[in-house]
Design a protein around this motif. Sequence first.
Motif, short mmCIF file in Angstrom:
data_model
loop_
_atom_site.label_atom_id
_atom_site.label_comp_id
_atom_site.label_asym_id
_atom_site.label_seq_id
_atom_site.Cartn_x
_atom_site.Cartn_y
_atom_site.Cartn_z
N PHE A 1 0.80 -1.20 -0.13
CA PHE A 1 0.02 0.01 0.00
C PHE A 1 1.00 1.47 0.04
O PHE A 1 1.97 1.23 0.64
CB PHE A 1 -0.99 0.12 1.39
CG PHE A 1 -1.95 -1.26 1.32
CD1 PHE A 1 -3.08 -1.02 0.73
CD2 PHE A 1 -1.65 -2.23 2.04
CE1 PHE A 1 -4.02 -2.06 0.87
CE2 PHE A 1 -2.43 -3.12 2.14
CZ PHE A 1 -3.47 -3.33 1.54
N LYS A 2 0.36 2.31 -0.60
CA LYS A 2 1.34 3.47 -0.66
C LYS A 2 0.20 4.70 -0.33
O LYS A 2 -0.89 4.71 -1.01
CB LYS A 2 1.87 3.86 -2.00
CG LYS A 2 3.09 2.77 -2.20
CD LYS A 2 3.62 3.04 -3.62
CE LYS A 2 4.90 1.89 -3.62
NZ LYS A 2 5.80 2.41 -4.61
N LEU A 3 0.73 5.70 0.30
CA LEU A 3 -0.26 6.88 0.47
C LEU A 3 0.46 8.13 -0.03
O LEU A 3 1.76 8.28 0.73
CB LEU A 3 -0.78 6.91 1.79
CG LEU A 3 -1.23 8.22 2.35
CD1 LEU A 3 -2.74 8.41 1.81
CD2 LEU A 3 -1.30 8.07 3.93
N PRO A 4 0.25 8.57 -0.80
CA PRO A 4 1.07 10.05 -1.40
C PRO A 4 0.82 10.98 -0.52
O PRO A 4 -0.35 11.16 0.21
CB PRO A 4 0.37 10.40 -2.69
CG PRO A 4 -0.51 9.07 -3.00
CD PRO A 4 -0.84 8.47 -2.04
N LEU A 5 1.85 11.88 0.06
CA LEU A 5 1.86 12.65 0.93
C LEU A 5 1.98 14.28 0.36
O LEU A 5 2.55 14.41 -0.41
CB LEU A 5 2.76 12.65 1.92
CG LEU A 5 2.99 11.28 2.88
CD1 LEU A 5 4.00 11.33 3.86
CD2 LEU A 5 1.52 11.19 3.54
#
Length: 159
Positions: A152-156
């Motif tokens: 999973f990735k969450l752009p900040l």
Amino acid sequence: MIFRVATRRDLPAVLALLADEDQVLDPATTAVGEEHERAFAAIESDARNEMLVLTDTGADGTEGSDGTVLGCLQLTYIPGLGQGGQERALVEAVRVRADRRGEGLGAELMRLAAERARGRGCALIQLTSNKRRTAAHRFYERLGFARSHEGFKLPLERP
């Protein structure tokens, strides 16, 4: 071929590999921005990070005069409490020149990276790969990597 830690001189070639994996871009025409310089300097100065390259050799077995970068990857060593407190190696930015694929360079690059991680005492190597890169997934599976986790990735947003 020579497997070594990348130097600043390799940065345009590495960026060219990362910019387009389906064609060969001329490193001389690859823009190296201030953000790339900062990132490379941070990698270079961090004992837990290495940008590694595989380069062509000349007829005498030493690095060719143009030092053509055939492939690259970044290794990040992560300490952790799991795996008996042993480090793990995270592999990122794996690329081989489009015109040199199918020659075993990627397998050799990954073998050498695993050897380097093993020598450091890492218990495992992990990586993520974009879901669209199905050929890369087949490549990693041929090398013995298992699809053991979902990533999973969450752009900040930048402040």
